[in-house]
Design an enzyme around this catalytic site. Sequence first.
Site, PDB file in Angstrom:
ATOM      1  CG  ASP A  18      -0.140  28.411 -13.684  1.00 21.74           C
ATOM      2  OD1 ASP A  18       0.810  28.238 -12.873  1.00 21.74           O
ATOM      3  OD2 ASP A  18      -1.059  27.908 -13.910  1.00 21.74           O
ATOM      4  CD  GLU A  58       6.379  25.905 -12.492  1.00 21.56           C
ATOM      5  OE1 GLU A  58       5.592  25.608 -13.389  1.00 21.56           O
ATOM      6  OE2 GLU A  58       6.071  26.621 -11.627  1.00 21.56           O
ATOM      7  CG  ASP A 104      -0.911  24.356  -7.685  1.00 23.17           C
ATOM      8  OD1 ASP A 104      -1.377  25.330  -7.750  1.00 23.17           O
ATOM      9  OD2 ASP A 104      -0.820  23.363  -8.500  1.00 23.17           O
TER      10      ASP A 104
HETATM   11  O1  MIG Z   1      -1.916  22.341 -13.839  1.00 23.88           O
HETATM   12  O2  MIG Z   1      -4.504  27.027 -14.498  1.00 23.88           O
HETATM   13  O3  MIG Z   1      -1.007  26.701  -9.869  1.00 23.88           O
HETATM   14  O4  MIG Z   1      -3.169  28.353  -9.470  1.00 23.88           O
HETATM   15  O5  MIG Z   1      -5.330  27.354 -10.920  1.00 23.88           O
HETATM   16  C1  MIG Z   1      -2.620  23.452 -13.230  1.00 23.88           C
HETATM   17  C2  MIG Z   1      -4.832  26.075 -13.598  1.00 23.88           C
HETATM   18  C3  MIG Z   1      -2.503  24.610 -13.647  1.00 23.88           C
HETATM   19  C4  MIG Z   1      -1.613  25.720 -11.832  1.00 23.88           C
HETATM   20  C5  MIG Z   1      -1.771  26.728 -11.002  1.00 23.88           C
HETATM   21  C6  MIG Z   1      -3.203  27.077 -10.464  1.00 23.88           C
HETATM   22  C7  MIG Z   1      -4.233  27.371 -11.656  1.00 23.88           C
HETATM   23  C8  MIG Z   1      -4.103  26.194 -12.267  1.00 23.88           C
HETATM   24  N1  MIG Z   1      -2.644  25.749 -12.915  1.00 23.88           N
END
Ligand code: MIG
Length: 811
Positions: free
Chosen positions: A407, A410, A490
């Site tokens: 995750d 980016e 999200d």
């Molecule tokens: O700032 O890991 O898109 O699926 O649950 C949020 C926590 C960070 C973003 C992801 C989301 C995940 C969440 N993450």
Amino acid sequence: MPNKLCRVWSGRCIALLLAMSAAPLVRADAVDRYVLSRGGVTLEVSAPASGIVRVRMGRGRLPEDASWAVPASVRRAGQPLQLRRSGARVELVSGSLTARVDTATLRVEVLDGNGQALFSDLSGRAALAGTRGFELRARLRGDDHVFGLGDKTGGLDRKGGSFVMWNSDAYKFTQATDPLYKSVPFFMAVSDAGKAWGLFLDNPWRTRMDFGRAERDTLSLGGEGGALDYYVVGGPTPKDVLRQYAQLTGAPPLMPLWSLGFQQSKWSYRTDAEVRAIAARLRSEQLPADVIYMDIDYQDRARPFTVNGAAFPDLPKLARDLREQGLRLVLITDPHIANAPGQGYAPYDTGMARDVFLRRPDGALYAGDVWPGSAVFPDFSREPVRRWWGDLYTGLTNAGVAGFWNDMNEPAIFNVPSKTMPLDVVHRIDSDDFAPRRASHAELHNVYGQLNSRATFEGLLRLQPDQRPFVLTRASYAGGQRYAATWTGDNVSSWQHLKMGVQQLLNLGLSGFAYAGNDVGGYAGETPSPELLTRWFQIGAFMPLFRSHAETHRADQEPWVGPAAHVAIRRHFIAERYRLLPYLYATAEENSRTGIPLLRPVFLNFPEVLAKGDRLGATEDQFMVGGDLLVAPSPTPESPGDYTVELPGPGWFDYWTGQRLDGAKVSITPRLESLPVFVRPGAIVTRQPLVQSTAFVPTGRLELHVYPGADCRGELYADDGVSLGYRRGEFLRQTVRCEQTAEGVRIRFEPREGSGTPWWSGLTLLVHGWSGGVPKAWAGMDSLPASLDADRGAVQVLLPDMRGGAVEIRR
Ligand code: MIG
């Protein structure tokens, strides 16, 4: 000047034709590439494969020939081009494509086999008129629809839109948000006549694509830096374009079968007891499932590659116990490593010892705030760093964790307006056939997530050489489908997002990313109503990845939440997905060979629907799963009125009843418990007995549902689901065909490929479209009993496992 230079490169002889060539060529010459310089700009045209033209342009000399998307082996496997010269024009022929170069302006036009222009560049060398980057305009045919560009919102058709490629954390994105998480600068243009071509702009910098928004009937491609390097592929069908794009950037590997099962996630299941309770509830509710996710709160102070020992005292035991229930664990591992010197935090300490983290231009370590607080970031553009990263998974894979979730790559950074790292952060590229060099984050930003997931994928393969890795990534770049599945980030629990998610996954599939899902139920916003959640489960059951996930501090939204009637519907749809796994898996296997996605817009299977005027609009909410199943949710799910489904032709079947439909239009009165699904006449669809997890091998018979019609065929595919044995021939693949005979239907089983053995003991053949009359006779097999299943409008016959041969059912 000689008109041909021959030099040895990669053991081959490359012909370079230079601008000043004196003698015009009189006949077609075979060349490996064509290079021409004019007014300080150098152009190169080559063909990595027949029917694919690559164009590169540089100021002075050509840009570096390297790519994060197209492997060197593909770029360097030049196919000869036939060169013809007439006046100020040079024509280069590759397969059915011709690239026509205007030698004065360096404009390139790509024509199909009929001499029709697919791509007509209007800029030529003027594309490089600025001091950096490029701005290229080209003609866009009025009747071309445009698809692709990954997970962007807006409509299914990108025509009339303008899009930016810049990987962005886009919490609660909307229909109007752009850019989003991924950058896939690839699109396909399809005319009303169903003729398709594609263009891939291989440039990871911030780029822009405009499809007739700024200027009518004009395509423009702009980039802030880097090379003008693009590929035009000629189709001519939409599927051909995807095959050609897969030749360039690769098809996804066949994912583990369990990743096609139902996946339950939540930010966050915080303790061992909570994870066990989720597992127990899935099983006690008879909700088939394969995966439970653990989000950031399983970690110690949100530090990647740690486990909070108080909350999870024995992770290996948890993983083992879940495995016995047919459940696997997928854990999040974010790229931000806690900036924690002198605390015994191994990822930081080993990373510092090997100098893996990104630095500022002045050499200072770059640190940004994310979940662990101050964090540092691996430079994944260096192969040794990717190896270091891959090794970090040793502990978690040893603990029995089955897959990983990348995750925030980016990369997302908190507390800065740009939401990412400064663009002057320095990468030190050391990878593939790139020249080792320093590069700014502006150049690497859009590939950061792709390289992060690549490091994970390759690391898992080294740690478990015979296991198919499962990696889920949020950010990526073209070609990233070789390493990871993805999701659309999200989203919001709203009817609009339920609808929009379909379009996003369709376009992801058309952009190489065949394994993708939306957070079922919606991630952010208000918790979904029971109706919204139920509808999302119904549609999610047909998506390539079927993962329920939601934000922290929200009410629960697992499938058992809400009224019993709703839970029953969700259970029914999850179960149907499990019954359909043989079909889904065969489609996934086809994808791994061809790049054709699991989830398809109707036009991909039936390009002719585009010709029917507003049919694209009518089919925007519909989608196909593989070649045979058409799913038609309500276009207005929030206020369900009656609606009409237009099928690509007559003679289709209702999937749920097995009955043949009269015309090509079906009027639907929505009912909560149903989602209309239709089957192509000519389909042979495989189904299996219900299991609660793909870890439990089904027993009994494989169902073969035959829906007689033209081009009647289906695929049986099976393997062990988890290992790479299928690459060594340990699989079973078999084509089954049907044809209508004077007296009935003949079903032919072609010889099997592969050495795999099936789980099924025999086949249940169901031939649909029989309204009455028990079949009279059998040929090809002796005295097999046939019965009429009037409810399903089918004749049912029990067959042994058929390794070949044919059976015939006679009226
Ligand atoms: O700032 O890991 O898109 O699926 O649950 C949020 C926590 C960070 C973003 C992801 C989301 C995940 C969440 N993450």
